[in-house]
Motif scaffolding. Structure first.
Motif, short mmCIF file in Angstrom:
data_model
loop_
_atom_site.label_atom_id
_atom_site.label_comp_id
_atom_site.label_asym_id
_atom_site.label_seq_id
_atom_site.Cartn_x
_atom_site.Cartn_y
_atom_site.Cartn_z
N HIS A 283 1.15 -0.82 -0.04
CA HIS A 283 -0.08 -0.45 0.01
C HIS A 283 1.19 1.26 -0.71
O HIS A 283 1.93 1.11 0.70
CB HIS A 283 -0.79 0.17 1.15
N LEU A 284 0.48 2.23 -0.92
CA LEU A 284 0.36 3.55 -0.73
C LEU A 284 -0.12 4.66 -0.24
O LEU A 284 -1.10 4.55 -0.38
CB LEU A 284 1.09 3.91 -2.33
N TYR A 285 0.35 4.90 1.39
CA TYR A 285 -0.72 6.58 1.83
C TYR A 285 -0.02 7.66 1.91
O TYR A 285 1.40 7.67 1.79
CB TYR A 285 -0.16 5.35 3.37
N LEU A 286 -1.29 8.59 1.25
CA LEU A 286 -0.18 9.77 1.23
C LEU A 286 -1.30 10.67 1.96
O LEU A 286 -2.45 10.81 1.59
CB LEU A 286 -0.41 10.27 -0.52
N ARG A 287 -1.18 11.55 2.82
CA ARG A 287 -1.44 12.46 3.43
C ARG A 287 -1.25 14.21 3.10
O ARG A 287 0.79 14.53 3.63
CB ARG A 287 -1.37 12.26 4.69
N LYS A 288 -2.06 14.69 2.64
CA LYS A 288 -1.11 16.11 1.89
C LYS A 288 -0.35 16.91 2.94
O LYS A 288 -1.17 16.89 4.04
CB LYS A 288 -2.30 16.99 1.17
N GLY A 289 0.17 17.70 3.25
CA GLY A 289 1.73 18.63 3.81
C GLY A 289 1.65 20.11 3.61
O GLY A 289 0.54 20.07 2.53
N LEU A 290 2.76 20.00 4.27
CA LEU A 290 2.89 21.75 4.02
C LEU A 290 3.42 21.82 2.76
O LEU A 290 2.99 22.89 2.21
CB LEU A 290 4.63 21.80 4.40
N TYR A 291 3.73 20.62 1.70
CA TYR A 291 4.23 21.16 0.12
C TYR A 291 2.76 20.86 -1.06
O TYR A 291 3.36 20.69 -1.59
CB TYR A 291 5.77 20.81 -0.27
N SER A 292 1.88 20.60 -0.33
CA SER A 292 0.82 20.45 -1.27
C SER A 292 0.77 21.48 -2.24
O SER A 292 -0.10 20.90 -3.39
CB SER A 292 -0.59 19.75 -0.61
N LEU A 293 0.84 22.49 -2.46
CA LEU A 293 0.27 23.45 -2.52
C LEU A 293 1.34 23.76 -4.05
O LEU A 293 1.04 24.37 -4.25
CB LEU A 293 -0.57 24.57 -2.54
N MET A 294 2.57 23.40 -3.47
CA MET A 294 3.98 23.57 -4.26
C MET A 294 4.00 23.63 -6.08
O MET A 294 3.45 22.40 -6.37
CB MET A 294 4.92 22.91 -3.80
N LEU A 295 4.38 24.63 -6.41
CA LEU A 295 4.21 24.54 -7.75
C LEU A 295 4.97 24.13 -8.58
O LEU A 295 6.64 24.30 -8.30
CB LEU A 295 3.79 26.04 -8.25
N ASP A 296 5.09 23.34 -10.48
CA ASP A 296 5.72 22.74 -10.79
C ASP A 296 6.74 24.14 -11.68
O ASP A 296 5.67 24.58 -12.28
CB ASP A 296 5.53 21.51 -11.51
N ARG A 297 7.78 24.95 -11.93
CA ARG A 297 8.09 25.43 -12.03
C ARG A 297 8.96 25.51 -13.14
O ARG A 297 9.89 24.80 -13.38
CB ARG A 297 8.72 26.99 -11.60
N GLU A 298 9.33 25.85 -14.32
CA GLU A 298 9.70 25.33 -15.36
C GLU A 298 11.07 26.60 -14.99
O GLU A 298 11.30 27.62 -15.32
CB GLU A 298 9.42 25.51 -17.06
N ASP A 299 12.28 25.90 -15.98
CA ASP A 299 13.79 26.79 -15.97
C ASP A 299 13.10 27.80 -17.29
O ASP A 299 12.89 27.63 -18.54
CB ASP A 299 14.85 25.82 -16.70
N LYS A 300 13.47 29.50 -16.94
CA LYS A 300 12.65 30.57 -17.40
C LYS A 300 13.97 30.96 -18.37
O LYS A 300 14.29 32.24 -19.31
CB LYS A 300 12.57 31.69 -17.30
#
Length: 389
Positions: A283-300
């Motif tokens: 089983h994989l268990y997941l609980r959203k944590g402090l970084y749950s709203l972290m955005l994926d940013r691309e190199d510019k």
């Protein structure tokens, strides 16, 4: 009557103490703090009294050593010129009989052989030295709790009790070819297999077929040609931003993923949670944590950088990117940004700066063959975008 009651109580206590079916809450076998950089989990292992950093990699079947450690392993039992990794091209490997390698009081030695590969370039890409990889041959025996909120990793006994009520979702783990862990993800109205790959520092990867289908159904916001840095090389691939991505009951949006030979979720995805990888009980268990709203940013910026002997070096540069247009070249050593000095230990911080908001001006000083050059350019989004049908 009293004797009978005593016997019944004795039997009950005996069963509770010795039955393998009884599971207790968090029987911790090993625990350590995670480093500041959470893009990868590096663990301290001991070989002949000396400590080395090893990468936790559920995408690897075997435990792997850097070739520099071969003298500790004796003579190889087999040499193979090509072997395939989860996200990379074929690499030259050698096989050795396992020796005692300790993670705390746990021995990494199993019935499967140890492998050796050249990990120098992988260390440069990661920005931190590591001398090996802990693979599924050892990992599968335990429950692994990755608490990115508290920055702690725990290795738990298979008899530990994980209560699903403490987590937002629970997903079955399936064993795939070569023992790597697979989960099913609902994507494009289908249940698609995804590898759990803690050796992938991004949010994950997608196969060509899945990307093409996402494009066809207009389920991505952009497609770009990007340079993907793997354990042994830098190569061109497509990068996409997935609009919607569901794992169990949890929903995600705007995840950046690269094209690969396998679908996978990576460490940046797990980092959004307190994650429990319960391999013995699947089983994989997941609980959203402090970084749950972290955005994926691309190199510019259009450059890919590595830590080369303590220096931040431009390994690859996109000819249409703003850095190249401003005059930066492959091999330039970045010494400062905004006149703040940086070295190889700051690799991840510099990468974050180059992912800053679109249109922001960057001032970089580089060393090119002993000559110091200072350039300015604007971070630019979309310079490598591909036309979508």
């Amino acid at each position: 009557m009293r004797i009978r009651s005593f016997i019944q109580i004795f039997i009950l206590v005996f069963v509770l103490m010795f039955s393998s079916r009884v599971r207790c809450a968090e029987i911790v076998l090993f625990e350590t703090k995670l480093g500041k950089a959470l893009d990868a989990v590096l663990l301290p292992v001991t070989i002949e009294g000396k400590s080395y950093s090893f990468l936790l990699d559920t995408g690897s079947t075997f435990t792997v050593f850097d070739k520099s450690l071969e003298p500790l392993l004796g003579n190889p039992i087999q040499i193979r010129q090509k072997t395939e990794t989860a996200a990379d091209k074929a690499m030259s490997t050698s096989f050795f009989k396992p020796i005692d390698v300790m993670l705390g009081k746990l021995n990494l030695k199993t019935k499967l052989p140890f492998l050796t590969v050249d990990l120098k370039f992988a260390s440069k890409v990661l920005g931190r030295d590591f001398h090996g990889v802990i693979g599924m041959s050892f990992i599968h025996k335990y429950i692994w709790k990755l608490d990115f909120d508290q920055k702690i990793i725990k290795v738990l006994s298979s008899n530990s009790k994980i209560t699903s009520d403490n987590y937002d979702t629970s997903i079955n783990i399936l064993a795939a070819y070569k023992g790597v862990p697979i989960i099913k993800v609902e994507l494009i109205e289908n249940s698609i297999s995804f590898l759990i790959d803690t050796g992938d520092t991004g949010s994950g990867r997608l196969t060509k077929g899945v990307i093409d289908l996402l494009i066809e159904k207009k389920l991505i916001s952009d497609v770009a040609l990007d340079e993907m840095v793997t354990a042994s090389r830098v190569h061109l691939t497509r990068r996409v931003r997935v609009n919607h991505f569901n794992v169990g009951s949890l929903k995600y949006s705007n995840l950046l993923m690269h094209e690969s030979l396998q679908n996978a979720i990576g460490m940046r995805f797990l980092q959004r949670h307190v994650s429990v990888l319960d391999f013995p009980n699947k089983h994989l268990y997941l609980r959203k944590g402090l970084y749950s709203l972290m955005l994926d940013r691309e190199d510019k910026s259009g450059i890919k950088i590595i830590n080369d002997d303590g220096k931040i070096v431009i390994e690859l540069i996109h000819k249409r990117g703003p850095a190249a247009v401003a005059g930066l070249k492959k091999g330039d050593v970045i010494e400062s940004i905004y006149r703040m000095p940086f070295d190889g230990n700051d690799l991840l911080q510099v990468r974050d700066i180059l992912k800053d908001e679109n249109g922001k001006e960057v001032l970089i000083k580089v060393n090119r063959d002993g000559k110091r050059i200072e350039v300015r350019f604007m971070l630019k989004k979309g310079y490598s975008h591909l036309q979508m049908p």
